[in-house]
Design a protein around this motif. Structure first.
Motif, PDB file in Angstrom:
ATOM      1  N   GLN A 102      -2.471   8.539  -2.178  1.00 30.50           N
ATOM      2  CA  GLN A 102      -3.192   7.412  -1.587  1.00 30.50           C
ATOM      3  C   GLN A 102      -2.776   6.123  -2.275  1.00 30.50           C
ATOM      4  OE1 GLN A 102      -5.367   8.440   0.837  1.00 30.50           O
ATOM      5  NE2 GLN A 102      -5.924   6.356   1.474  1.00 30.50           N
ATOM      6  N   ALA A 143       0.842  -1.205   0.000  1.00 30.24           N
ATOM      7  CA  ALA A 143       0.000   0.000   0.000  1.00 30.24           C
ATOM      8  C   ALA A 143       0.872   1.247   0.000  1.00 30.24           C
ATOM      9  CB  ALA A 143      -0.934  -0.013   1.210  1.00 30.24           C
ATOM     10  N   SER A 165      -7.640  -1.267  -5.805  1.00 32.09           N
ATOM     11  CA  SER A 165      -8.000   0.101  -5.405  1.00 32.09           C
ATOM     12  C   SER A 165      -9.501   0.252  -5.167  1.00 32.09           C
ATOM     13  CB  SER A 165      -7.526   1.110  -6.456  1.00 32.09           C
ATOM     14  OG  SER A 165      -8.124   0.810  -7.699  1.00 32.09           O
ATOM     15  N   GLN A 186      -3.191   1.509  -2.125  1.00 26.92           N
ATOM     16  CA  GLN A 186      -3.772   0.309  -1.520  1.00 26.92           C
ATOM     17  C   GLN A 186      -2.863  -0.888  -1.765  1.00 26.92           C
ATOM     18  OE1 GLN A 186      -5.563   2.208  -3.895  1.00 26.92           O
ATOM     19  NE2 GLN A 186      -6.427   3.455  -2.249  1.00 26.92           N
ATOM     20  N   PHE A 226      -6.663  -6.267   2.970  1.00 24.72           N
ATOM     21  CA  PHE A 226      -6.442  -4.969   2.336  1.00 24.72           C
ATOM     22  C   PHE A 226      -5.845  -3.981   3.341  1.00 24.72           C
ATOM     23  CE2 PHE A 226     -10.308  -6.770   0.332  1.00 24.72           C
ATOM     24  CZ  PHE A 226      -9.846  -6.887  -0.967  1.00 24.72           C
ATOM     25  N   ASP A 257      -4.694   0.283   3.232  1.00 21.47           N
ATOM     26  CA  ASP A 257      -4.913   1.489   2.429  1.00 21.47           C
ATOM     27  C   ASP A 257      -4.391   2.684   3.236  1.00 21.47           C
ATOM     28  OD1 ASP A 257      -5.899   3.557   0.890  1.00 21.47           O
ATOM     29  OD2 ASP A 257      -8.012   3.018   1.113  1.00 21.47           O
ATOM     30  N   TYR A 261     -11.360  -1.859  -3.467  1.00 22.85           N
ATOM     31  CA  TYR A 261     -11.715  -2.850  -2.447  1.00 22.85           C
ATOM     32  C   TYR A 261     -12.941  -2.454  -1.625  1.00 22.85           C
ATOM     33  CZ  TYR A 261      -9.785   0.113   1.236  1.00 22.85           C
ATOM     34  OH  TYR A 261      -9.568   1.149   2.110  1.00 22.85           O
TER      35      TYR A 261
END
Lengths: 438, 152
Positions: free
Chosen positions: A349, A78, A245, A351, A362, A364, A247
């Motif tokens: 940003q 991420a 991305s 992930q 996941f 992020d 998720y």
């Protein structure tokens, strides 16, 4: 048909963390049937805020002791995606190799220490020591391999410190990799014996089926553990893919009254994550030896029996060993050498998704121009399985009642169902409480 | 080989004391004839250090000793009885005393084991030690190093 039943399994044993099973049946009517998760929130997303990108994985790896390799990998992925860090092909393969170590280690633990006692009619692994010494010793021998395999790549298996954004902080020597390769070859008799052990008790796995949606990372080039896109397979076999991305649009977290953990769903009322979900999504990419085992067990996708998750783990043990031998050969054959860390090229940003033993995970994060974390979000696989466990219970209990099973048998069947998911509800405090002998 | 092994959960305040001690030792190059190992909350991995070549093991962990927060004791497993409410061996909520019994039942060689137990003040979520333990960190470190080196 069983008319009255009251099951209250408080803090189910042989799962990681705390979960309760509550079933109330009066005059043949099911009045309450809940999978409850009473764990306290742990605030990791808040803990990473304001931390430099080099610190974040060290913090979030602490979410779990069993899956700390997977949390480390999801975290660095991420971060690398957020900061435009491009890793090398060698790093990709070494990270896949340590991912295999975690899967092997955790699956051995689950099959032998958490599931096998049910199949051998024992309350835990302790009573199996005098009666099945060779099985317990073999389990520990395999567990040791998993531990040392992970430690070699990660510096240590629990909360690895060599896996960092941009690559690896330190590398095993070529000789150490060759030694690991030999150990992976040498473990074959233990794997064969494990298969025989599982076969000897396979008829004790309940035959319950409930079609559901299965979610896993997927890729056209390999059986996805370290990398891939999100894929689900529906009960009719149709598949759909999304980039990692997206998720949030696949997990759709929501809250329910009986649980402090969030639930998730995608296209159906619930979905399953974990070894069986990977098997159902990605069977074609399994190593031929793993497929051979599945065929010998008459185990093929789509399988709707959640108890078979443990068998899918056994298939993955074979896959992880065989694929790791391939990875070591490729890494050593391509001029293996320590590499410089890849550096950030942007901020924003990002992930990261990986498959941990219990399913798709996941992480992020956002980063500002100073490469400080502005916020994080982690969705762990066990949370993604809670809704599926609840719906399994709702489907299973009426069948068990109709079969006129006694309360003890029903309770065991429900406990085994939850354990099959290998839930890792939390890494709760473990500290000792002692009293000095007088 | 001698080992100093840290146990605990890094994200639960004082439960991290054992991990912080061994990480401090490793990061500052203080390993002298022994190895500092972090096992976090997977105590079962202790089994892999119970080898014939293991000379001694010092475990460092938060322990409810019934003492004021920050107090500590060095003790042997055989000196105490576990009061932890665990019915069975699990992998996370590991009772180290149960794991040592498990190892003995399998015929493992059990080297001399000492536990440096430190009474926690706070086991809630958090990445920091409580002031009570932070203030005595150097003392715990000194005691741990003296104990693992002793007799070498």
């Amino acid at each position: 048909m069983t008319q009255n039943l009251s099951i209250n399994v408080h803090h189910l044993t042989r799962v990681e963390g705390h979960g309760n099973i509550v079933v109330d049946v009066k005059n043949g009517k099911i009045e309450k049937m809940q999978w409850q998760v009473p764990e306290a929130p742990r605030f990791f997303e808040a803990m990473v805020r304001g931390r430099h990108y080099t610190e974040v994985a060290r913090i979030t790896s602490r979410i779990c002791g069993i899956c700390s390799i997977g949390h480390t990998l999801a975290s660095v992925k991420a971060t690398e995606n957020a900061l435009g860090i491009q890793i090398s092909p060698q790093t990709y393969k070494l990270r896949t190799l340590i991912k295999h170590a975690e899967n092997f280690d955790s699956h051995v633990l689950h099959i032998y220490f958490l599931v096998a006692p049910d199949l051998f009619s024992a309350p835990s692994v302790f009573p199996l020591v005098p009666t099945h010494t060779e099985v317990v010793v073999r389990a520990l021998r395999m567990k040791r391999l998993g531990h040392e395999w992970g430690s070699l790549l990660g510096g240590r298996t629990t909360h690895p410190n060599r896996v960092i954004p941009g690559g690896f902080a330190e590398y095993p020597t070529e000789a150490e990799l060759r030694n690991l390769r030999q150990r992976l070859v040498d473990v074959q008799p233990d794997i064969d014996a494990t298969i025989q052990t599982v076969l000897s008790v396979a008829d004790k796995l309940p035959s319950f089926e409930r079609p559901t949606e299965y979610m896993a990372l997927s890729s056209d080039k390999e059986y996805s553990l370290y990398d891939g896109v999100i894929q689900t397979v529906m009960p009719d076999g149709t598949k759909q893919r999304w980039p990692v991305s997206q998720y949030k649009s696949c997990t759709n977290e929501y809250v329910v009254p009986q649980s402090t953990a969030k639930y998730t769903k995608n296209k159906m009322g619930s979905y399953m994550a974990g070894a069986l979900a990977r098997f159902n999504n990605n069977y074609a990419q399994l190593h031929p030896e793993a497929k051979k085992l599945a065929e010998a067990l008459k185990f093929k996708p789509l399988c709707f029996n959640p108890y078979m998750n443990s068998v899918a783990q056994l298939v993955e043990i074979v896959h992880s060993v065989k694929d790791s031998i391939r990875l070591i050969d490729e890494v050593l054959g391509a001029g293996y050498k320590p590499e410089e860390l890849a550096k950030p090229t942007k901020h924003g940003q990002g992930q990261g998704g990986v498959e941990v033993p219990r399913g798709i995970l996941f992480h992020d994060y956002g980063y500002d121009k100073d490469l400080m974390c502005t916020g994080g979000n982690c969705i762990i696989p066990t949370n993604q399985n809670h809704a599926n466990i609840q719906l399994d219970l709702e489907a299973l209990v009426p069948k068990l009642l109709a079969a006129d099973k006694d309360e003890k048998s029903i309770e065991l069947g429900l406990e085994m169902l939850v354990r099959a998911y290998d839930p890792c509800i939390s890494c709760s405090t473990h500290y000792l409480k002692v009293e000095f002998k007088r | 080989m001698r080992y100093i092994i840290g146990l605990g959960s890094y994200s639960q305040a004082d439960d991290s004391i054992g991990l912080r001690i061994v990480e401090h030792i490793a990061q500052n190059g203080l390993e002298r004839g022994f190895e500092a190992v972090s096992l976090a909350d997977e105590g079962m991995r202790l089994l892999f250090y119970l080898n014939r070549g293991t000379e001694k093991i010092l475990l460092v962990d938060a322990v409810d000793l019934g003492l004021p927060p920050g107090e500590y004791r060095l003790f042997k497993p055989e000196e105490v009885e576990s009061r932890k409410e665990l019915k069975r061996l699990t992998t996370h909520e590991s009772d180290i005393l149960a794991i040592l019994r498990f190892a003995a039942s399998l015929g493992h060689s059990i080297p001399p084991v000492t536990i440096l137990g430190i009474q926690p003040a706070d086991l809630g979520p958090g990445l920091e030690l409580s002031p009570a333990l932070q203030a005595r960190f150097d003392t715990y470190l000194r005691v741990a190093l003296e104990e693992v080196i002793k007799g070498g």
